[in-house]
Scaffold this motif. Structure first.
Motif, short mmCIF file in Angstrom:
data_model
loop_
_atom_site.label_atom_id
_atom_site.label_comp_id
_atom_site.label_asym_id
_atom_site.label_seq_id
_atom_site.Cartn_x
_atom_site.Cartn_y
_atom_site.Cartn_z
N GLY A 121 0.79 -1.31 -0.11
CA GLY A 121 0.13 0.01 -0.09
C GLY A 121 0.89 1.34 -0.05
N ALA A 122 0.17 2.44 -0.08
CA ALA A 122 1.00 3.76 -0.04
C ALA A 122 1.59 4.14 1.15
CB ALA A 122 0.12 4.83 -0.63
N GLY A 123 2.65 4.52 1.29
CA GLY A 123 3.37 4.90 2.58
C GLY A 123 2.86 6.35 2.98
N VAL A 124 3.55 7.27 3.78
CA VAL A 124 3.27 8.41 3.95
C VAL A 124 3.90 9.30 3.15
CG1 VAL A 124 3.98 10.16 5.74
CG2 VAL A 124 3.59 7.46 6.70
N SER A 125 2.97 10.29 2.61
CA SER A 125 3.43 11.12 1.76
C SER A 125 3.65 12.43 2.27
CB SER A 125 2.73 11.13 0.60
OG SER A 125 1.32 11.29 0.76
N GLN A 126 4.40 13.51 1.73
CA GLN A 126 4.58 14.72 2.41
C GLN A 126 4.60 15.59 1.02
OE1 GLN A 126 7.48 13.61 5.76
NE2 GLN A 126 7.02 15.73 5.82
N ASP B 178 0.27 13.29 4.62
CA ASP B 178 -0.62 12.37 4.33
C ASP B 178 -0.35 11.03 4.88
OD1 ASP B 178 -1.34 14.43 1.80
OD2 ASP B 178 -3.05 13.11 2.13
N PRO B 179 -0.84 10.62 6.05
CA PRO B 179 -0.31 9.20 6.65
C PRO B 179 -0.73 8.04 5.99
CG PRO B 179 -2.35 10.23 7.62
CD PRO B 179 -1.99 11.14 6.82
N ILE B 180 -0.27 7.01 6.26
CA ILE B 180 -0.85 5.81 5.79
C ILE B 180 -2.27 5.69 6.36
CG2 ILE B 180 -0.71 3.19 6.08
CD1 ILE B 180 2.61 3.69 6.43
N SER B 181 -3.14 5.04 5.32
CA SER B 181 -4.46 5.13 5.52
C SER B 181 -4.71 4.18 6.84
CB SER B 181 -4.91 4.28 4.26
OG SER B 181 -6.69 4.32 4.49
N SER C 278 3.71 8.09 10.74
CA SER C 278 2.52 7.80 11.19
C SER C 278 2.30 6.25 11.72
CB SER C 278 1.26 7.59 10.27
OG SER C 278 1.45 6.54 9.18
N SER C 279 1.57 6.01 12.69
CA SER C 279 1.49 4.83 13.26
C SER C 279 0.31 4.20 13.65
CB SER C 279 2.13 5.08 14.83
OG SER C 279 2.16 3.72 15.43
N PRO C 280 0.07 2.82 13.42
CA PRO C 280 -1.23 2.41 13.46
C PRO C 280 -1.99 2.43 14.80
CG PRO C 280 0.41 0.85 12.59
CD PRO C 280 1.16 1.76 13.16
N GLY C 281 -1.38 2.57 15.80
CA GLY C 281 -1.81 2.37 17.21
C GLY C 281 -2.48 1.04 17.43
N GLN C 282 -3.24 0.79 18.56
CA GLN C 282 -3.83 -0.38 18.75
C GLN C 282 -2.77 -1.49 18.95
OE1 GLN C 282 -5.50 0.48 15.25
NE2 GLN C 282 -6.65 2.10 16.42
N PHE D 89 8.05 6.64 8.36
CA PHE D 89 8.43 7.98 8.15
C PHE D 89 7.77 8.24 6.64
CE2 PHE D 89 10.39 10.24 11.53
CZ PHE D 89 10.60 9.25 12.47
N GLY D 90 7.59 9.57 6.36
CA GLY D 90 7.57 10.13 4.95
C GLY D 90 8.80 10.50 4.28
N PRO D 91 8.93 10.95 3.28
CA PRO D 91 10.25 11.23 2.68
C PRO D 91 10.79 12.78 3.30
CG PRO D 91 8.32 11.84 1.13
CD PRO D 91 7.93 11.10 2.16
N GLY D 92 9.58 13.55 3.54
CA GLY D 92 10.22 14.79 4.44
C GLY D 92 10.02 16.03 3.48
N THR D 93 9.82 17.08 4.01
CA THR D 93 9.85 18.15 3.38
C THR D 93 11.02 19.29 3.70
OG1 THR D 93 7.53 18.69 3.26
CG2 THR D 93 8.82 20.60 2.82
#
Lengths: 114, 111
Positions: A1-6, A24-27, A94-98, A105-109
């Motif tokens: 799936g898609a990763g974290v995007s920035q 944009d975190p992981i869904s 982002s982290s799933p929690g639970q 991590f995203g690629p950064g700005t």
């Protein structure tokens, strides 16, 4: 799936200007973190969201920095009256929690204040 | 405090040798200890992690050990390869909370 995007990947701004950085975190990930990384150093914590609320904003350096996550997904980091010392790579994770602690991590700005 | 000390800051090894990176922390509440690999210009990538109820964890050529009494943990990479060259960060947290990172170790694997 898609990763974290920035977005954006790079931002150059003049001293005193306002900037917004998007993550944009992981869904499905309920937790979202912002970090700042200066050259040659490890990431430094800024703020952590659990859902829509900021659970810990103790890392924000001053009141020029603010972040929101209004719908519990996308987050925006806002910096007012930018200073040259704000130049760094801003990382989102982002982290799933639970019961899962892993942060992805995203690629950064890369922010450059001239 | 939440600081974490990491050493060495740089490490050069011959391909095939082992590499060991050590970290010391001070926060007794920490219960989660991830390790990240960061290549130049790339994002930090989680390579292995360990929770405080476990003393050692291994994943292929990578292993992490934790001594919670002494508050130190280590990363071990065996049979190093040139693609292992990167900056490695140890880190710790109280679980769902912020992660505090070490200062990084620049690993160079010489072919």
């Amino acid at each position: 799936g898609a990763g974290v995007s920035q977005t954006p990947s790079n931002k150059v701004t003049e001293k005193g200007k306002y900037v917004e950085l998007r993550c944009d975190p992981i869904s499905g990930h309920t937790a979202l973190y912002w970090y700042r990384q200066s050259l040659g150093q490890g990431p430094e914590f800024l703020i952590y969201f659990q859902g829509t609320g900021a659970a810990d904003d103790s890392g924000l350096p001053n009141d020029r920095f603010f972040a929101v996550r209004p719908e519990g997904s996308v987050s925006t980091l806002k910096i007012q009256r930018t200073e040259r010392g704000d130049s760094a790579v801003y990382l989102c994770a982002s982290s799933p929690g639970q019961g899962t602690y892993e942060q992805y991590f995203g690629p950064g700005t890369r922010l450059t204040v001239t | 405090g939440e600081n974490v000390e990491q050493h060495p800051s740089t490490l050069s090894v011959q391909e095939g040798d082992s590499a060991v990176i050590k970290c010391t922390y001070s926060d007794s509440a920490s219960n989660y200890f991830p390790w990240y690999k960061q290549e130049l210009g790339k994002r930090p990538q989680l390579i292995i992690d360990i929770r405080s109820n476990v003393g050692e964890k291994k994943d292929q050529r990578i292993a992490v050990t934790l001594n919670k009494t002494a508050k130190h943990f280590s990363l071990h990479i065996t049979e190093t390869q040139p693609e292992d060259s990167a900056v490695y960060f140890c880190a710790h947290s109280g679980g769902y909370q912020k992660v505090t990172f070490g200062t990084g170790t620049k690993l160079q694997v010489i072919p």
